[in-house]
Scaffold this motif. Sequence first.
Motif, short mmCIF file in Angstrom:
data_model
loop_
_atom_site.label_atom_id
_atom_site.label_comp_id
_atom_site.label_asym_id
_atom_site.label_seq_id
_atom_site.Cartn_x
_atom_site.Cartn_y
_atom_site.Cartn_z
N ALA A 74 0.82 -1.22 0.00
CA ALA A 74 0.00 0.00 0.00
C ALA A 74 0.85 1.26 0.00
N GLY A 75 1.98 1.24 0.70
CA GLY A 75 2.82 2.43 0.76
C GLY A 75 3.86 2.47 -0.35
N GLN A 76 3.85 1.47 -1.22
CA GLN A 76 4.88 1.38 -2.25
C GLN A 76 4.48 2.17 -3.49
N GLY A 77 5.42 2.25 -4.42
CA GLY A 77 5.13 2.94 -5.68
C GLY A 77 5.34 4.44 -5.55
N ARG A 78 5.27 5.15 -6.66
CA ARG A 78 5.44 6.59 -6.67
C ARG A 78 4.15 7.29 -6.27
N ASP A 79 4.21 8.19 -5.30
CA ASP A 79 3.05 9.00 -4.90
C ASP A 79 1.83 8.16 -4.54
N GLY A 80 2.04 6.96 -4.06
CA GLY A 80 0.89 6.14 -3.68
C GLY A 80 0.18 5.51 -4.86
N ASN A 81 0.91 5.26 -5.98
CA ASN A 81 0.24 4.72 -7.16
C ASN A 81 -0.03 3.21 -7.05
N ARG A 82 0.13 2.65 -5.87
CA ARG A 82 -0.28 1.25 -5.66
C ARG A 82 -1.35 1.15 -4.59
N ALA A 105 -7.76 1.91 -5.66
CA ALA A 105 -8.39 2.70 -6.72
C ALA A 105 -7.38 3.41 -7.63
N SER A 106 -6.08 3.23 -7.34
CA SER A 106 -5.08 3.83 -8.22
C SER A 106 -5.00 3.04 -9.53
N PHE A 107 -4.37 3.64 -10.51
CA PHE A 107 -4.04 2.99 -11.79
C PHE A 107 -2.71 2.32 -11.47
N TYR A 108 -2.77 1.03 -11.17
CA TYR A 108 -1.67 0.30 -10.54
C TYR A 108 -0.30 0.59 -11.16
N ASP A 109 0.60 1.07 -10.31
CA ASP A 109 2.00 1.36 -10.63
C ASP A 109 2.18 2.49 -11.64
N VAL A 110 1.09 3.16 -12.03
CA VAL A 110 1.20 4.21 -13.03
C VAL A 110 0.75 5.57 -12.47
N MET A 111 -0.47 5.67 -11.97
CA MET A 111 -0.97 6.95 -11.45
C MET A 111 -1.75 6.73 -10.16
N PRO A 112 -1.53 7.63 -9.18
CA PRO A 112 -2.24 7.48 -7.90
C PRO A 112 -3.67 7.99 -7.96
N ALA A 113 -4.54 7.38 -7.17
CA ALA A 113 -5.89 7.91 -6.95
C ALA A 113 -5.78 9.01 -5.90
N LYS A 114 -6.65 9.98 -5.97
CA LYS A 114 -6.67 11.08 -4.99
C LYS A 114 -7.90 10.94 -4.10
N ASP A 115 -7.68 11.04 -2.79
CA ASP A 115 -8.78 11.04 -1.81
C ASP A 115 -9.66 9.79 -1.89
N LEU A 138 -14.40 5.38 -6.63
CA LEU A 138 -14.49 4.52 -5.45
C LEU A 138 -15.58 5.06 -4.55
N ASN A 139 -16.56 4.21 -4.25
CA ASN A 139 -17.66 4.58 -3.35
C ASN A 139 -18.32 5.90 -3.74
N GLY A 140 -18.58 6.05 -5.05
CA GLY A 140 -19.32 7.20 -5.55
C GLY A 140 -18.50 8.46 -5.76
N VAL A 141 -17.18 8.40 -5.55
CA VAL A 141 -16.32 9.57 -5.73
C VAL A 141 -15.31 9.30 -6.84
N LYS A 142 -15.19 10.26 -7.78
CA LYS A 142 -14.18 10.11 -8.83
C LYS A 142 -12.82 10.40 -8.20
N VAL A 143 -11.89 9.43 -8.29
CA VAL A 143 -10.59 9.57 -7.62
C VAL A 143 -9.44 9.68 -8.61
N LEU A 144 -9.72 9.44 -9.90
CA LEU A 144 -8.66 9.50 -10.91
C LEU A 144 -9.28 9.63 -12.29
N GLU A 145 -8.61 10.41 -13.13
CA GLU A 145 -9.05 10.60 -14.52
C GLU A 145 -7.79 10.74 -15.35
N PHE A 146 -7.73 10.06 -16.49
CA PHE A 146 -6.56 10.19 -17.36
C PHE A 146 -6.96 9.89 -18.79
N GLU A 147 -6.06 10.22 -19.70
CA GLU A 147 -6.31 9.97 -21.12
C GLU A 147 -5.22 9.06 -21.65
#
Length: 164
Positions: free
Chosen positions: A60-68, A71-81, A106-115
Amino acid sequence: GKAGGGGDIITSQTFSNFMLKVDFMLTEAANSGIKYFFDPQANGGTTLEYQVLCDKHKDAGQGRDGNRRVASFYDVMPAKDAKLKPAGEWNTAMIVSRGRKVEHWLNGVKVLEFERGSEAFRAAVAASKFAKYPNWGEQASGHILLQDHGDRVSYRNIKIKVLD
């Protein structure tokens, strides 16, 4: 998965524009994932993944900026909040993919958006463990897969809606 595990669950169809909604319940320190745009023949079987992970898991604490984290995009982009309910309670994950745009909820909240294929996307992939695969994560369509990582994770109410 490990002995007695259920194995990965994979769709027979492939999807490109879709909304996937699924409830998941984690056991303490469990790890799983929802993979999408999956092609078993491509990229060494790796693909985009919505991380399903208990915050107490060693990764859970691994990866860059919490990207693991969950709800994160595993090993690529972190989810926020991303607010995960405790082990033993149901959470709802949602992935919306339309064109090249992807959202993680996650649970009704958008936590990540990317293209997919954007400069930011390619830079994040280049910094990830998937960097060695050309045009990783940019295929037009693929299967959806619920990952068996050897831990007890429950899924229910799995709904996939094809979007225009």
